[in-house]
Design a protein around this motif. Sequence first.
Motif, PDB file in Angstrom:
ATOM      1  N   ARG A 129       0.985  -1.151   0.047  1.00 53.02           N
ATOM      2  CA  ARG A 129      -0.025  -0.150  -0.145  1.00 53.02           C
ATOM      3  C   ARG A 129       0.965   1.263  -0.046  1.00 53.02           C
ATOM      4  O   ARG A 129       1.584   1.615   1.084  1.00 53.02           O
ATOM      5  N   LEU A 130       1.090   1.861  -1.252  1.00 54.22           N
ATOM      6  CA  LEU A 130       2.172   2.944  -1.421  1.00 54.22           C
ATOM      7  C   LEU A 130       1.595   4.004  -0.319  1.00 54.22           C
ATOM      8  O   LEU A 130       0.491   4.469  -0.050  1.00 54.22           O
ATOM      9  N   LYS A 131       2.477   4.748   0.025  1.00 57.09           N
ATOM     10  CA  LYS A 131       2.408   5.969   0.813  1.00 57.09           C
ATOM     11  C   LYS A 131       3.183   7.428   0.218  1.00 57.09           C
ATOM     12  O   LYS A 131       4.310   7.135  -0.355  1.00 57.09           O
ATOM     13  N   TRP A 132       2.228   8.357  -0.206  1.00 54.85           N
ATOM     14  CA  TRP A 132       2.836   9.466  -0.643  1.00 54.85           C
ATOM     15  C   TRP A 132       3.259  10.416   0.664  1.00 54.85           C
ATOM     16  O   TRP A 132       3.007  10.194   1.654  1.00 54.85           O
ATOM     17  N   PRO A 133       4.381  11.089   0.467  1.00 55.35           N
ATOM     18  CA  PRO A 133       5.010  11.774   1.471  1.00 55.35           C
ATOM     19  C   PRO A 133       4.024  12.812   1.942  1.00 55.35           C
ATOM     20  O   PRO A 133       3.086  13.370   1.233  1.00 55.35           O
ATOM     21  N   ASP A 134       4.273  13.340   3.245  1.00 56.22           N
ATOM     22  CA  ASP A 134       3.272  14.139   4.021  1.00 56.22           C
ATOM     23  C   ASP A 134       3.943  15.397   3.904  1.00 56.22           C
ATOM     24  O   ASP A 134       4.589  16.068   4.766  1.00 56.22           O
ATOM     25  N   ILE A 135       4.067  16.236   2.707  1.00 55.47           N
ATOM     26  CA  ILE A 135       4.681  17.446   2.335  1.00 55.47           C
ATOM     27  C   ILE A 135       3.620  18.362   1.810  1.00 55.47           C
ATOM     28  O   ILE A 135       3.031  18.308   1.158  1.00 55.47           O
ATOM     29  N   PRO A 136       3.743  19.764   2.563  1.00 63.30           N
ATOM     30  CA  PRO A 136       2.971  20.863   1.885  1.00 63.30           C
ATOM     31  C   PRO A 136       2.943  21.118   0.564  1.00 63.30           C
ATOM     32  O   PRO A 136       4.149  21.022   0.116  1.00 63.30           O
ATOM     33  N   GLY A 137       1.951  21.111  -0.008  1.00 64.73           N
ATOM     34  CA  GLY A 137       1.980  21.778  -1.690  1.00 64.73           C
ATOM     35  C   GLY A 137       2.222  20.604  -2.551  1.00 64.73           C
ATOM     36  O   GLY A 137       2.060  20.757  -3.770  1.00 64.73           O
ATOM     37  N   LEU A 138       1.839  19.463  -1.917  1.00 63.83           N
ATOM     38  CA  LEU A 138       2.216  18.147  -2.829  1.00 63.83           C
ATOM     39  C   LEU A 138       1.508  18.315  -4.058  1.00 63.83           C
ATOM     40  O   LEU A 138       1.946  17.805  -5.246  1.00 63.83           O
ATOM     41  N   GLN A 139       0.155  18.573  -3.970  1.00 67.25           N
ATOM     42  CA  GLN A 139      -0.873  18.666  -5.117  1.00 67.25           C
ATOM     43  C   GLN A 139      -0.602  19.689  -5.926  1.00 67.25           C
ATOM     44  O   GLN A 139      -1.298  19.848  -7.164  1.00 67.25           O
ATOM     45  N   SER A 140       0.263  20.741  -5.615  1.00 65.28           N
ATOM     46  CA  SER A 140       0.206  21.946  -6.367  1.00 65.28           C
ATOM     47  C   SER A 140       1.375  21.867  -7.347  1.00 65.28           C
ATOM     48  O   SER A 140       1.233  22.830  -8.120  1.00 65.28           O
ATOM     49  N   PHE A 141       2.169  21.017  -7.574  1.00 66.31           N
ATOM     50  CA  PHE A 141       3.103  20.923  -8.437  1.00 66.31           C
ATOM     51  C   PHE A 141       2.626  20.587  -9.883  1.00 66.31           C
ATOM     52  O   PHE A 141       1.715  19.845 -10.028  1.00 66.31           O
TER      53      PHE A 141
END
Length: 566
Positions: free
Chosen positions: A160-172
Amino acid sequence: MPAEFSESAIDAARPMRVVIVGAGFSGIVAGIRFLQRVPNVRIAIYDANAGVGGTWFANKYPGLACDIPSHTYQLSFHDKTDWSSFYAPGSEIQAYLQSVVEKYNLWPFIRLEHRLTSAIYSEATGKWNLTIQHKDSDGNIQHLEDSADVLFTGMGGLSRLKWPDIPGLQSFGGKIVHSAKWETDEGDKDGPWEDTVRSWKDKRVGVIGVGSSAIQIVPALQPKVKHLINYVRGKTWISFPFLGERAEKLGMRKGEPNYVFTDKDKEAFKDPAYYKEFRRDLESDLNSIHVVTLKGHPVQEGGRAAFKADMLQRLATKPEIAEHLIPDFAVGCRRLTPGPGYLEALCQDNVEFNPTEIKQILPTGIETTDGKIDELDIIVCATGFDTSYQLGFPIIGRGGVQLSDEYKPHPKLYLSVALSKFPNWFQSLGPNSAVGSGSLLIVIERQVEYAVEATLKLQREHLKSMEVKPEAVEDWDAYLETIFSERCRSWYKQGNEEGRVVALWPGSCLHAAKALKSPRWEDYTYELLDGHTNRFFWAGNGTTVAEETPGADRAWYLSEVDFPPG
């Protein structure tokens, strides 16, 4: 016979339904062994992916390969003599698994793109009631119901993959991909990874992570992109290739990251005696590495010194990287990774190593906490998996107990295969199944064989359920305090620096194989089928199937004689 006893022969096989979840190594081995060893059995294998292979089907990232020698990463009963290289690429391992499915005729039992969405134990029937989600031929989501006398799951801890918990991830604004879901353009997700990066030669790429995936991705991408930045938060030991000296004897040049087998090598492997000796020697050597992970052991201390010297030598042109990357914790606290070519890639002119913590992701790139902004076209998140064992769907045991609650604050299993309050359910690659050294496959095979033996006991003794005792679970949990407990961030500890190790078996893979070989049935409680109260209900009508079958062998025991030496 009295009514409380069966009217059947003592060895008449009660029909059994076994549902297997997952079609990776675990599910494939389970399909083979249940069909081989359990008479009168019906099985189904459900997998959420579109193909067999488990992690080797799901992962297609650049550089994906086995990090132990190919000949030690195969099933004990299914040899492959024509591996392309000493460390085989992931696509070849997936093809190997598909060949196993074909040889043992498992396709009729496999249902791909069928995802388990709930599993509820029925105390009334002693069966698991399952809901499976899939799409019909028109693409509509459907749910089918199934039930099982025995539920066997081989879903894996790294699925079960895990995306990093970094602000702005979806803004790239550029491309963003995860190592465990390698899709970069529409329609290319099933092609070779090389096809997905042909347009990257003029791109600036950021790779986040320093786990085993990132360590393989960086050297694979380095020659194919304009500029690469590896964002590294932690430290890790990079070893020389496992058993590299064996490959050097075959002809690999010292320092070469991999060895491609020649036609002469492959021809030699066709000799069964030579191949058997070659494989046995490799696995014996691999199983000797465990002492490197033992805290305070002289071999560990020697390995630490050797790995440090090797890393310093390989990073000689950029010694500042060594200061950030070489750990102060012991070997084995994190997964030990050989990482062929990784350190060399970091030293290339088009690669930048950035150990500063990421502050945020911007529409145009990544900003680190020191205020530096890197303009990027592509971000690769090699950030691993959710190792909490919280599955995202309900598994409900006796008394309505939720598995998600039982796995807090950390998972507790018995020998990593069974759980109190969850009767007739056995696991492979569940919590504390991984090994810090050696080949995981012998552990998988033994976990499957344990489940098969338990199923045979349920069948043979006409048991409605078998459930591991809570005190046995607690005793095993107390034993689980391992040597992998130093302070370091690792998926062994659910991505934390400190805390309970939930991934690793508390010993070597040989230790696991021995521990699982002879089940302690006294650690279980049992219910009889259909309300029977006499434990010898299974003894039946006083006869055997052979006596009731015309022409059957009634001296079968003479074929099973164990002749003592003399």
